[in-house]
Design a protein around this motif. Sequence first.
Motif, PDB file in Angstrom:
ATOM      1  N   TRP A 279       0.834  -1.195   0.000  1.00  0.00           N
ATOM      2  CA  TRP A 279       0.000   0.000   0.000  1.00  0.00           C
ATOM      3  C   TRP A 279       0.876   1.254   0.000  1.00  0.00           C
ATOM      4  O   TRP A 279       0.624   2.204  -0.733  1.00  0.00           O
ATOM      5  CB  TRP A 279      -0.925  -0.017   1.222  1.00  0.00           C
ATOM      6  CG  TRP A 279      -1.762   1.223   1.318  1.00  0.00           C
ATOM      7  CD1 TRP A 279      -2.864   1.522   0.569  1.00  0.00           C
ATOM      8  CD2 TRP A 279      -1.534   2.335   2.178  1.00  0.00           C
ATOM      9  NE1 TRP A 279      -3.347   2.751   0.917  1.00  0.00           N
ATOM     10  CE2 TRP A 279      -2.558   3.274   1.902  1.00  0.00           C
ATOM     11  CE3 TRP A 279      -0.577   2.627   3.154  1.00  0.00           C
ATOM     12  CZ2 TRP A 279      -2.637   4.480   2.568  1.00  0.00           C
ATOM     13  CZ3 TRP A 279      -0.661   3.822   3.822  1.00  0.00           C
ATOM     14  CH2 TRP A 279      -1.681   4.748   3.533  1.00  0.00           C
ATOM     15  N   LEU A 280       1.938   1.234   0.809  1.00  0.00           N
ATOM     16  CA  LEU A 280       2.857   2.369   0.860  1.00  0.00           C
ATOM     17  C   LEU A 280       3.497   2.612  -0.499  1.00  0.00           C
ATOM     18  O   LEU A 280       3.647   3.747  -0.949  1.00  0.00           O
ATOM     19  CB  LEU A 280       3.942   2.130   1.909  1.00  0.00           C
ATOM     20  CG  LEU A 280       3.527   2.308   3.377  1.00  0.00           C
ATOM     21  CD1 LEU A 280       4.593   1.758   4.307  1.00  0.00           C
ATOM     22  CD2 LEU A 280       3.258   3.777   3.672  1.00  0.00           C
ATOM     23  N   LEU A 281       3.871   1.510  -1.183  1.00  0.00           N
ATOM     24  CA  LEU A 281       4.519   1.650  -2.489  1.00  0.00           C
ATOM     25  C   LEU A 281       3.557   2.248  -3.513  1.00  0.00           C
ATOM     26  O   LEU A 281       3.944   3.071  -4.344  1.00  0.00           O
ATOM     27  CB  LEU A 281       5.031   0.292  -2.982  1.00  0.00           C
ATOM     28  CG  LEU A 281       6.241  -0.279  -2.237  1.00  0.00           C
ATOM     29  CD1 LEU A 281       6.626  -1.632  -2.809  1.00  0.00           C
ATOM     30  CD2 LEU A 281       7.425   0.685  -2.313  1.00  0.00           C
ATOM     31  N   ILE A 282       2.295   1.810  -3.448  1.00  0.00           N
ATOM     32  CA  ILE A 282       1.311   2.314  -4.403  1.00  0.00           C
ATOM     33  C   ILE A 282       1.021   3.783  -4.129  1.00  0.00           C
ATOM     34  O   ILE A 282       0.908   4.606  -5.039  1.00  0.00           O
ATOM     35  CB  ILE A 282       0.006   1.486  -4.329  1.00  0.00           C
ATOM     36  CG1 ILE A 282       0.279   0.088  -4.880  1.00  0.00           C
ATOM     37  CG2 ILE A 282      -1.120   2.150  -5.111  1.00  0.00           C
ATOM     38  CD1 ILE A 282      -0.777  -0.918  -4.541  1.00  0.00           C
ATOM     39  N   ALA A 283       0.929   4.119  -2.851  1.00  0.00           N
ATOM     40  CA  ALA A 283       0.593   5.483  -2.467  1.00  0.00           C
ATOM     41  C   ALA A 283       1.749   6.452  -2.721  1.00  0.00           C
ATOM     42  O   ALA A 283       1.548   7.657  -2.775  1.00  0.00           O
ATOM     43  CB  ALA A 283       0.186   5.528  -0.993  1.00  0.00           C
TER      44      ALA A 283
ATOM     45  N   ALA B 259      10.537   3.575  -6.258  1.00  0.00           N
ATOM     46  CA  ALA B 259      11.680   2.877  -6.844  1.00  0.00           C
ATOM     47  C   ALA B 259      12.809   2.735  -5.825  1.00  0.00           C
ATOM     48  O   ALA B 259      13.429   1.683  -5.696  1.00  0.00           O
ATOM     49  CB  ALA B 259      12.166   3.636  -8.076  1.00  0.00           C
ATOM     50  N   ARG B 260      13.047   3.812  -5.061  1.00  0.00           N
ATOM     51  CA  ARG B 260      14.091   3.780  -4.050  1.00  0.00           C
ATOM     52  C   ARG B 260      13.766   2.716  -2.984  1.00  0.00           C
ATOM     53  O   ARG B 260      14.617   1.922  -2.580  1.00  0.00           O
ATOM     54  CB  ARG B 260      14.182   5.164  -3.376  1.00  0.00           C
ATOM     55  CG  ARG B 260      15.532   5.505  -2.816  1.00  0.00           C
ATOM     56  CD  ARG B 260      15.655   7.016  -2.668  1.00  0.00           C
ATOM     57  NE  ARG B 260      14.859   7.549  -1.561  1.00  0.00           N
ATOM     58  CZ  ARG B 260      15.342   7.738  -0.331  1.00  0.00           C
ATOM     59  NH1 ARG B 260      16.584   7.442  -0.055  1.00  0.00           N
ATOM     60  NH2 ARG B 260      14.584   8.225   0.620  1.00  0.00           N
ATOM     61  N   ALA B 261      12.500   2.681  -2.574  1.00  0.00           N
ATOM     62  CA  ALA B 261      12.075   1.713  -1.573  1.00  0.00           C
ATOM     63  C   ALA B 261      12.190   0.291  -2.112  1.00  0.00           C
ATOM     64  O   ALA B 261      12.586  -0.634  -1.394  1.00  0.00           O
ATOM     65  CB  ALA B 261      10.633   1.998  -1.153  1.00  0.00           C
ATOM     66  N   GLN B 262      11.873   0.134  -3.410  1.00  0.00           N
ATOM     67  CA  GLN B 262      11.911  -1.198  -4.004  1.00  0.00           C
ATOM     68  C   GLN B 262      13.330  -1.761  -3.997  1.00  0.00           C
ATOM     69  O   GLN B 262      13.535  -2.933  -3.682  1.00  0.00           O
ATOM     70  CB  GLN B 262      11.353  -1.144  -5.436  1.00  0.00           C
ATOM     71  CG  GLN B 262      11.086  -2.503  -6.042  1.00  0.00           C
ATOM     72  CD  GLN B 262      10.033  -3.271  -5.260  1.00  0.00           C
ATOM     73  OE1 GLN B 262       8.921  -2.801  -5.051  1.00  0.00           O
ATOM     74  NE2 GLN B 262      10.392  -4.468  -4.781  1.00  0.00           N
ATOM     75  N   VAL B 263      14.304  -0.932  -4.333  1.00  0.00           N
ATOM     76  CA  VAL B 263      15.701  -1.386  -4.309  1.00  0.00           C
ATOM     77  C   VAL B 263      16.075  -1.829  -2.893  1.00  0.00           C
ATOM     78  O   VAL B 263      16.655  -2.881  -2.677  1.00  0.00           O
ATOM     79  CB  VAL B 263      16.645  -0.256  -4.780  1.00  0.00           C
ATOM     80  CG1 VAL B 263      18.102  -0.631  -4.508  1.00  0.00           C
ATOM     81  CG2 VAL B 263      16.437   0.010  -6.264  1.00  0.00           C
ATOM     82  N   TRP B 264      15.700  -1.013  -1.936  1.00  0.00           N
ATOM     83  CA  TRP B 264      16.010  -1.341  -0.543  1.00  0.00           C
ATOM     84  C   TRP B 264      15.341  -2.652  -0.132  1.00  0.00           C
ATOM     85  O   TRP B 264      15.923  -3.497   0.538  1.00  0.00           O
ATOM     86  CB  TRP B 264      15.527  -0.183   0.339  1.00  0.00           C
ATOM     87  CG  TRP B 264      15.992  -0.316   1.739  1.00  0.00           C
ATOM     88  CD1 TRP B 264      17.183   0.094   2.255  1.00  0.00           C
ATOM     89  CD2 TRP B 264      15.284  -0.926   2.809  1.00  0.00           C
ATOM     90  NE1 TRP B 264      17.266  -0.233   3.578  1.00  0.00           N
ATOM     91  CE2 TRP B 264      16.104  -0.856   3.942  1.00  0.00           C
ATOM     92  CE3 TRP B 264      14.032  -1.536   2.920  1.00  0.00           C
ATOM     93  CZ2 TRP B 264      15.723  -1.375   5.179  1.00  0.00           C
ATOM     94  CZ3 TRP B 264      13.648  -2.048   4.139  1.00  0.00           C
ATOM     95  CH2 TRP B 264      14.487  -1.963   5.259  1.00  0.00           C
TER      96      TRP B 264
END
Lengths: 367, 277
Positions: A199-203, A210-215
């Motif tokens: 939900w956080l990624l979508i929001a 993208a930064r969060a996804q790499v992490w």
Amino acid sequence: MTATVEKARGRTPGLVPGRDPLRLGRFSGVWRPRTVVVLVVAAAVLVVGAALNIGRGEFPISVGEVLSVLFGGGDQAQRFIVLDLRLPRTLTGALVGGALAVAGAILQAVARNPLAAPDIIGITMGASAAAVAVIVLSSGFGAVGALAGAVGLPVAALLGGLLTATSIYVLAWRRGVHGFRLVLVGIGMNAILYALVNWLLIAAQVYEAARAQVWLNGSLNARGWEHVVPVGVALVVLVPAALVLAHVLGGLQFGDDTARGLGIRVDAARTALLVVAVGLAAVATASAGPIAFVALVSPQIAQRLVGAPRPPIAASLMVGATLVVLSDLVARTAFGSAELPVGVITAVLGAPYLLHLLVRHGREARA
Amino acid sequence: MTQTATDGAGSALVAAGIRLRAEDVSLGYGDRLVVDGLDLDVTQNTVTSVIGPNGCGKSTLLRALGRLLVPSRGHVLLDGKRIDKMPTKEVATILGLLPQAPSAPEGLTVGDLVSRGRHPHQAWYRQWSADDESAVAEALTWTNMADLAERPVDELSGGQRQRAWISMALAQGTDLLLLDEPTTYLDLSHQVEVLELVRRLNREVGRTVVMVLHDLNLAARYSDRLVAMRDGRVVAAGEPADVITEPLLAEVFGLRAKVIPDPVAGTPLVVPVGTGA
């Protein structure tokens, strides 16, 4: 014949078969040659793997030269590249791997269930959710966001991990904590937190997402000494604590009644062990993201290598560190110029093992 | 009762050779009361067996005697001191217990299992002292398990496994031993083997034993004292010949039976007629 072998080694055989003593002043323990061999071999593989990993890059350095720098030699340029630029990445990987593996070993032993790894029961996911929240929210909401950014990702991850572990513990508590309940509650918690992360990624804004996804993939890219220090400190404090508590952990492997009969304060011991494990898992996650399956697989590999009836602490530490460093090496070399996050490789290695565990558990449950 | 009064009574108990006493003990799980106002004395150097129908509170009582369960009313006194006020580790050097059907992790060897009995005498830096080693070696020899020391516990037969656990309790070196149904899941010859081992523990190394047993004839044969329970109360306690009587069997078990002398040991032998149902 056994007697001559013992004599050749210069040791007197113990009174109890399979439990030769190792005594030094006030210290005493059981001499377990297989554990020592595993530790030495794992250390050697770790050092060579680390040297290979450090040597790799735009300016390649041979294994021999890397080792010579690590032991105080090399010219100034080599020293700068190895010590300042590249060592932190590999060191972070080794420390994070070790921390995750020890956390997994403790949780699996306390719950008496190999599924009770921090990455299965939601503890690393809790740390991730908190970290992603910081990444996503810190740019958006003015003063609140700035505060979140200042608190920092590592602290948020640590708090998220601890909060998740506490919730699982409270929800699983029924006059004591039982392994299977802990695993089930943890898997549920993992699913909830996973939904929260999505939900956080979508929001989020595309860039933050993208930064969060790499992490979230678990990455060792661009790790500096500032990443090494927290996890290093955590290991220096918590691993000795784990090794001291390991003695009690042995007694906890029986039912609670037997453990109490042996003079163990079961609930206090279990709580202390859980705090150590969660601390290690959360700090590791904060440093490098949730590197998948290391905490699940390493203790099980170590247990089989050592031939112990439960996941061993020291051997898990070495196996976890080696596993992450070797996975990072593969992630950076196997696909040409594309450098994958280390977590992709550990996931590819770990997922089949998780499937194997689930299938075996299913069979045992039906049997 | 004040603390000083308890201490005074405590030394009197020790002088009278009463190692373990339950004083007006009530026990339960949640709201359910299982044992209600029970008194019991365990004397030095005896084998006491608790008998009674299923669900009468035998195992619950044993758990309280071993400090696994805190009474909702009353106290358990170990050597005259309240057991719930003693440090856990101190209790574990005086009193050992073997739960019903205990479980060991897969792959654990007999030697490692028996060595765990030394836990109360160990610390993280002192895990295998010379004392530990000789106590474990002795316990293994004494239970005839030395040859199996390197075998995993889960590969043993039922009788061998129970011997390994008793060996662990022996290595713990406690004067008092609580055994919860040590013969469960064993065939008759292994039941006899385990109970003979228990009797040797008492006669040869002076252990005071309290156990829960189901088989009345074996309980009568291998115990100095029997405690018959029903509905959380002690109905009768004393020497087997005084406890195992036809009226008591009817009262406690609802069983019509003849009691004749055991042709081998002379202890009472129960021959059931029927439940009268």
